[in-house]
Design an enzyme around this catalytic site. Sequence first.
Site, PDB file in Angstrom:
ATOM      1  CE  LYS A   1     -53.880  46.100 -23.870  1.00  0.00           C
ATOM      2  NZ  LYS A   1     -53.499  47.288 -23.104  1.00  0.00           N
TER       3      LYS A   1
ATOM      4  CD  GLN B   1     -54.228  50.801 -23.679  1.00  0.00           C
ATOM      5  OE1 GLN B   1     -54.583  49.710 -23.246  1.00  0.00           O
ATOM      6  NE2 GLN B   1     -53.038  50.988 -24.219  1.00  0.00           N
TER       7      GLN B   1
ATOM      8  CG  ASP C   1     -52.258  47.363 -16.853  1.00  0.00           C
ATOM      9  OD1 ASP C   1     -51.632  46.688 -17.678  1.00  0.00           O
ATOM     10  OD2 ASP C   1     -53.014  48.305 -17.151  1.00  0.00           O
TER      11      ASP C   1
HETATM   12  N1  GUN Z   1     -50.161  51.584 -22.516  1.00  0.00           N
HETATM   13  C1  GUN Z   1     -49.006  51.079 -23.012  1.00  0.00           C
HETATM   14  N2  GUN Z   1     -48.690  49.921 -22.392  1.00  0.00           N
HETATM   15  C2  GUN Z   1     -49.661  49.693 -21.481  1.00  0.00           C
HETATM   16  C3  GUN Z   1     -49.890  48.642 -20.546  1.00  0.00           C
HETATM   17  O1  GUN Z   1     -49.117  47.681 -20.405  1.00  0.00           O
HETATM   18  N3  GUN Z   1     -51.024  48.770 -19.802  1.00  0.00           N
HETATM   19  C4  GUN Z   1     -51.877  49.827 -19.934  1.00  0.00           C
HETATM   20  N4  GUN Z   1     -52.936  49.849 -19.156  1.00  0.00           N
HETATM   21  N5  GUN Z   1     -51.693  50.805 -20.796  1.00  0.00           N
HETATM   22  C5  GUN Z   1     -50.582  50.736 -21.569  1.00  0.00           C
END
Ligand code: GUN
Length: 314
Positions: free
Chosen positions: A60, A104, A127
Amino acid sequence: MCSTLISSVPRILDGIAIAAQIKSELVERVNSARTRGHVPGLAVILVGEAPASQIYVRSKVKTCGELGIYSELHTPPATATTDELLELVASLNARDEIDGILIQLPLPKHVDTTRLLEAIAPQKDVDGFHPINAGRLLNGSPVEKVLAPCTPAGIMEVLHRSDIAVRGKRAVVIGRSNIVGKPLAVMLVNASATVTVCHSQTKDLEAITREADILIAAIGRPGFVTPEMVRSGATVIDVGINRIVTAEDLERFFPGDEARHASFAKRGSTLVGDVHPAAFAVSAAYTPVPGGVGALTIAMLMANTVKAAELRRG
Ligand code: GUN
């Protein structure tokens, strides 16, 4: 007279190419924001050192750099308390140069995930997990105005950019998670599909999935969708990313696939989605694993960061 047998080969929906297209469009928006005096900024919080999360987070941050988005990574230890993390979120909420905040998941068990996600300012919730944003999505806010969860938003982009009609179609979503299944069902309804959500307690699953024009598998079980579950000519979207490590699984999912066998021999593992590869052959179009939906999630996170910056600054 000779008759010709026409066998139709399913179309592969190339997530990597679609993600690249989205990202190149974003570069223009980032540059235009910069000329207006603001660089969109994303703060990523990774609590602890779970290797899979570290890989996602690194990716990311790297993509932010490629698009010209400012990013910063916060890495509190796995022992961080909910209160300490709430303090970090509050400090990021207050900083004008931060447009998006991503925590995350999953978080360590002792952390109150719901409290933390709800502490993110809704306008920085890239998100799309905050109840305000989930509610706006449910109420049918226009897509340009709402921060929607990245993976389902990416799936909608794949369908749209591949000219796969959604309006009036029968869509079946397998999986009811807050991250994928539920928001995706809402987005499909908002796009005028007729939607069924299936899950682990669904009876006679096959009868339902066979009715789908668009079948989405997001259940986290390797090769769960078999050829009998797919209607001939359906579009199949595979959200699963499951690592397989045994020769038995390799043979179960990829019999006779020399390229997969060679890569498995080299790396000791390979990826399979929630759809058995043999089921793709029944479809008219499908997203592969890897190279399908997975590629879209980060592109949509970038899109939400740019959108959050644009919305916050009018
Ligand atoms: N962990 C797995 N998928 C995601 C996601 O789409 N966003 C976040 N913040 N954590 C994740």
